[in-house]
Design a protein around this motif. Structure first.
Motif, PDB file in Angstrom:
ATOM      1  N   GLN A  45     109.522  -9.499  -4.136  1.00 37.65           N
ATOM      2  CA  GLN A  45     110.811  -8.895  -4.447  1.00 37.65           C
ATOM      3  C   GLN A  45     111.989  -9.135  -3.204  1.00 37.65           C
ATOM      4  O   GLN A  45     111.445  -9.104  -1.966  1.00 37.65           O
ATOM      5  CB  GLN A  45     110.947  -7.255  -4.305  1.00 37.65           C
ATOM      6  N   ARG A  49     116.017  -8.244  -6.846  1.00 40.03           N
ATOM      7  CA  ARG A  49     114.908  -8.208  -8.121  1.00 40.03           C
ATOM      8  C   ARG A  49     113.653  -8.288  -7.860  1.00 40.03           C
ATOM      9  O   ARG A  49     113.193  -8.678  -6.713  1.00 40.03           O
ATOM     10  CB  ARG A  49     115.680  -9.156  -9.017  1.00 40.03           C
ATOM     11  N   CYS A 110     109.896   2.039 -13.219  1.00 35.57           N
ATOM     12  CA  CYS A 110     110.699   0.689 -13.047  1.00 35.57           C
ATOM     13  C   CYS A 110     111.214   0.520 -11.760  1.00 35.57           C
ATOM     14  O   CYS A 110     111.124   1.560 -10.954  1.00 35.57           O
ATOM     15  CB  CYS A 110     112.033   0.706 -13.710  1.00 35.57           C
ATOM     16  N   ALA A 115     113.146  -3.709 -13.571  1.00 31.97           N
ATOM     17  CA  ALA A 115     111.588  -4.452 -13.926  1.00 31.97           C
ATOM     18  C   ALA A 115     110.557  -3.408 -14.121  1.00 31.97           C
ATOM     19  O   ALA A 115     110.633  -2.303 -13.413  1.00 31.97           O
ATOM     20  CB  ALA A 115     111.443  -5.256 -12.969  1.00 31.97           C
TER      21      ALA A 115
END
Ligand code: PXL
Length: 252
Positions: A45, A49, A110, A115
């Motif tokens: 990461q 993101r 998430c 994600a």
């Protein structure tokens, strides 16, 4: 340090270091406890993101958990990212009873960038089997809504209603965090099977920091490992995270 209590963390890694296991270890160590860990997943990461994610084999997770529990007198367990249903089952197989050590579940679904960090089977198993074995769950508004299949809470009254509904999954306590709300104060609702709701307030700071959920649940685990009650640990952990956010405020 030698007689410092041991906290066991079951979580995924975040290569940016902002969230996940690295954050957990940092917080627990800073609060004076020692850490044992069970790695569930490895994620690549940046702060923007999740670029890749790989869950470990359920058997390796089971072995790590079994070995950690046999190696130390574990005084609290913090559970973060679990990844998928097979890992949740491995954890359920080895997890001790909450009467042995408080179990704090941060139901990570998430990343802040959106994600998925738990697959649908995992969500179902957390809701139907893991929560009833934990001492405290610490969902944010989005996680509460997803676990209940409801829209996210918009008012403190709705937040308290959702905490009540979440308690029916069987945890001893629910800390429904208000960090994503819009009120002047950030209000967390702490509800236990034992009594009326307690509202924990801190002035809302207009700053964002990744990993605040990881930090909060780890701080609660570290404080309970050292003997704090659930309510006192939640209150002090909120203060601890607030103090970390304070220096990030833009100077006026
Ligand atoms: O903040 C939740 C979280 C937990 N664990 C890992 C994460 C994140 C969010 O990104 O990456 C590994």
């Amino acid at each position: 340090m030698s007689d410092a209590p041991h906290v066991l963390v079951i979580a995924g890694t975040d290569s940016s270091g902002g969230a996940g296991l690295v954050r957990d270890v940092q917080v627990i160590t800073e609060l004076g406890a020692r850490v044992s860990c069970v790695v569930t997943a490895v994620t690549a990461q940046t702060n923007l993101r999740v670029e890749a994610s790989c869950v470990l084999s359920p058997e390796l997770v089971r072995q790590q958990l079994s070995a950690a529990l046999r190696s130390h007198d574990i005084r609290a367990i913090k559970i973060g990212m679990l990844g998928n249903g097979a890992i949740v089952r491995a954890v359920l197989d080895e997890l001790p009873d909450r009467s042995r050590a408080p179990i704090i579940v941060d139901p990570v679904l998430c990343s802040s960038s959106g994600a998925a960090l738990l697959d649908p089977e995992g969500v179902q198993l957390v809701r139907d089997q893991l929560l009833s074995r934990c001492t405290l769950m610490t969902p944010n508004f989005f996680e509460a809504g997803a676990l209940l299949g409801e829209p996210i809470a918009r008012t403190n009254a709705e937040q308290a209603e959702q905490a009540q509904a979440l308690l029916r999954f069987g945890s001893e306590g629910v800390l429904l965090k208000g960090g994503h709300g819009t009120d002047a104060d950030s209000v967390d609702v702490l509800l236990t099977q034992a009594g009326p709701p307690v509202f924990l307030r801190a002035p809302r700071l207009n700053v964002t920091m990744r990993g605040t959920g990881c930090a909060l649940s780890s701080a609660i685990a570290a404080l309970m490992a050292a003997g704090a009650t659930l309510e006192s640990a939640c209150q002090r952990a909120k203060g601890y995270v607030y103090d970390q956010l304070l220096p990030l405020r833009p100077s006026s």
